[in-house]
Design a protein around this motif. Structure first.
Motif, PDB file in Angstrom:
ATOM      1  N   ASN A 113      26.923 -31.299  22.701  1.00 54.53           N
ATOM      2  CA  ASN A 113      26.980 -31.334  21.335  1.00 54.53           C
ATOM      3  C   ASN A 113      26.126 -32.511  20.546  1.00 54.53           C
ATOM      4  N   GLU A 114      25.647 -33.328  21.643  1.00 50.45           N
ATOM      5  CA  GLU A 114      25.007 -34.701  21.223  1.00 50.45           C
ATOM      6  C   GLU A 114      23.690 -34.580  21.702  1.00 50.45           C
ATOM      7  N   MET A 115      23.184 -33.640  22.354  1.00 54.87           N
ATOM      8  CA  MET A 115      22.036 -33.513  23.105  1.00 54.87           C
ATOM      9  C   MET A 115      20.880 -33.651  21.964  1.00 54.87           C
ATOM     10  N   THR A 116      19.713 -34.270  22.279  1.00 57.58           N
ATOM     11  CA  THR A 116      18.423 -33.967  21.220  1.00 57.58           C
ATOM     12  C   THR A 116      17.820 -32.897  21.799  1.00 57.58           C
ATOM     13  N   LEU A 117      16.828 -32.400  20.703  1.00 56.26           N
ATOM     14  CA  LEU A 117      15.883 -31.142  21.445  1.00 56.26           C
ATOM     15  C   LEU A 117      15.002 -31.630  22.465  1.00 56.26           C
ATOM     16  N   ASP A 118      14.567 -33.062  22.643  1.00 59.60           N
ATOM     17  CA  ASP A 118      13.945 -33.261  23.677  1.00 59.60           C
ATOM     18  C   ASP A 118      14.674 -33.198  24.929  1.00 59.60           C
ATOM     19  N   TYR A 156      27.380 -21.128  25.708  1.00 62.41           N
ATOM     20  CA  TYR A 156      27.674 -19.954  25.428  1.00 62.41           C
ATOM     21  C   TYR A 156      29.092 -19.910  24.957  1.00 62.41           C
ATOM     22  N   SER A 157      30.034 -20.724  24.958  1.00 58.19           N
ATOM     23  CA  SER A 157      31.339 -20.446  24.561  1.00 58.19           C
ATOM     24  C   SER A 157      31.482 -21.080  23.209  1.00 58.19           C
ATOM     25  N   PRO A 158      32.106 -20.636  22.128  1.00 57.68           N
ATOM     26  CA  PRO A 158      32.209 -21.336  20.840  1.00 57.68           C
ATOM     27  C   PRO A 158      33.321 -22.399  21.023  1.00 57.68           C
ATOM     28  N   TYR A 159      34.188 -22.394  21.941  1.00 60.82           N
ATOM     29  CA  TYR A 159      35.118 -23.271  22.400  1.00 60.82           C
ATOM     30  C   TYR A 159      34.494 -24.556  22.539  1.00 60.82           C
ATOM     31  N   ASP A 166      19.969 -24.731  16.050  1.00 62.72           N
ATOM     32  CA  ASP A 166      19.613 -23.552  16.462  1.00 62.72           C
ATOM     33  C   ASP A 166      19.922 -23.028  17.824  1.00 62.72           C
ATOM     34  N   TYR A 167      20.755 -23.806  18.345  1.00 65.03           N
ATOM     35  CA  TYR A 167      21.620 -23.777  19.795  1.00 65.03           C
ATOM     36  C   TYR A 167      23.152 -23.558  19.503  1.00 65.03           C
ATOM     37  N   GLY A 168      23.699 -23.557  18.230  1.00 63.87           N
ATOM     38  CA  GLY A 168      24.979 -23.455  18.130  1.00 63.87           C
ATOM     39  C   GLY A 168      25.380 -22.376  16.977  1.00 63.87           C
ATOM     40  N   GLY A 169      26.489 -22.187  16.985  1.00 60.15           N
ATOM     41  CA  GLY A 169      27.093 -21.486  15.917  1.00 60.15           C
ATOM     42  C   GLY A 169      27.017 -19.628  16.240  1.00 60.15           C
ATOM     43  N   THR A 170      25.966 -19.161  15.886  1.00 59.19           N
ATOM     44  CA  THR A 170      26.182 -17.707  16.218  1.00 59.19           C
ATOM     45  C   THR A 170      25.832 -17.345  17.615  1.00 59.19           C
TER      46      THR A 170
END
Length: 312
Positions: A113-118, A156-159, A166-170
């Motif tokens: 949740n804290e990772m940058t795109l790099d 993968y897990s919404p938990y 673009d890597y979270g949510g849906t």
């Protein structure tokens, strides 16, 4: 059916018995040890396919002190000795590539949740480089570890995945990294090399992944280049909290099998040849993972095939 062959890409597995990856903590500073080679060689005879225990793809993704490494070229020669030993027994070998994410024991562990795109790009590149090393080491394929609460399972897990980009949510976003890694690995290793994914298909947890997400995820993995779907648990790791029956992830593997046209592996609680045979005949999977039974008895596969010869 347990003793029938199965063709995947450029390999033909002689039977439907698969030894799943189980960490033995026998590495020598990340490299293959003689004890590890002996361990796998004993279990390869009669076993159609061995997926070797997980190897970390980069140092910040290490899961345990004695875990195997696929993070630099110095490990290739040792793995070549291991794959030679497995092949000499008539079995095939796949390397399981993993990043532990927040489960890492490294001081530089990555929080999704804290990772940058790099940082995400760095992990993708690490998987690709590890896959190329695996091919050089003589493995017949690679498996992307996306189960058991590790890095990709966390995405993968919404938990656990609370990202807003673009890597979270849906669901599409939560499997984006899986698909990008599969596609990039495919480009690097070529069309004829086997790519599997160990998919933590369900968390068995309120607020976690959903059963109805499985077909969509599996279809996307195959479209991205996966040749083999290896079903296991997500945040629940490798146990089903609601069942201990042989093949206790059978509900998940059946959903996966009905939604794709590549082979599916079912692992969990299978100790008897007749149970393995029944699960195959009933259409829950194409390969059966035999874990604890092979751990306890190195000759399980040979005994199982002999048993089936006698009852058929």
């Amino acid at each position: 059916m347990l003793n029938t062959a199965l063709k995947i890409k450029n390999i033909t597995i002689p039977n439907r018995i698969m030894m799943p990856p189980m960490a033995r903590e026998l590495s020598d500073e990340g490299k293959v040890s003689d004890a590890l080679i002996e361990y796998y060689a004993k279990r390869a005879e009669g076993t159609g396919l061995i997926i070797v225990e997980h190897e970390y793809v980069s140092p910040e993704g290490i899961a345990s002190p004695k875990q195997l490494s696929m993070a630099d070229d110095s490990v290739i020669d040792g793995f070549r000795k291991l794959t030679d030993a497995i092949h000499s027994k008539g079995s095939f070998a796949i390397a399981q590539l993993n990043h532990a994410g927040i489960e890492s024991i490294s001081h530089n562990k990555l929080n999704l949740n804290e990772m940058t795109l790099d940082e995400i790009d760095h992990v993708k590149e690490s998987f690709v480089k590890a896959a190329v090393r695996s091919k050089k080491a003589g493995f017949d394929g690679v498996e992307i570890h996306a189960a058991h609460g590790y890095f990709l399972s966390q995405f993968y897990s919404p938990y656990t995945n609370k990202r807003t980009d673009d890597y979270g949510g849906t669901l599409e976003n939560r499997i984006r990294l899986h698909n990008e890694i599969i596609a990039d690995v495919r480009e690097a290793v070529g069309e004829d090399y086997v790519i599997a994914i160990r998919f933590g298909a369900y968390d068995y947890l309120e607020g976690g992944s959903k059963l109805e997400d499985i077909p969509i995820a599996v279809e996307s993995f195959v479209k991205s280049g996966a040749d083999l779907i290896d079903i296991s648990g997500g945040l629940c790791r490798y146990v089903n909290p609601n069942s201990k029956e042989p093949g206790y992830f059978r509900q998940l593997s059946k959903i996966a099998k009905d939604s794709c046209d590549v082979p599916v592996i079912l692992t969990g609680g299978v100790k008897k040849a007749k149970d393995a045979e029944n699960l195959l005949n009933e259409g829950f999977c194409d390969l059966i993972g035999i874990g604890r039974a092979l751990l306890m008895d190195a000759e399980w596969s040979k005994k199982a095939l002999k048993y089936l010869e006698n009852v058929q």
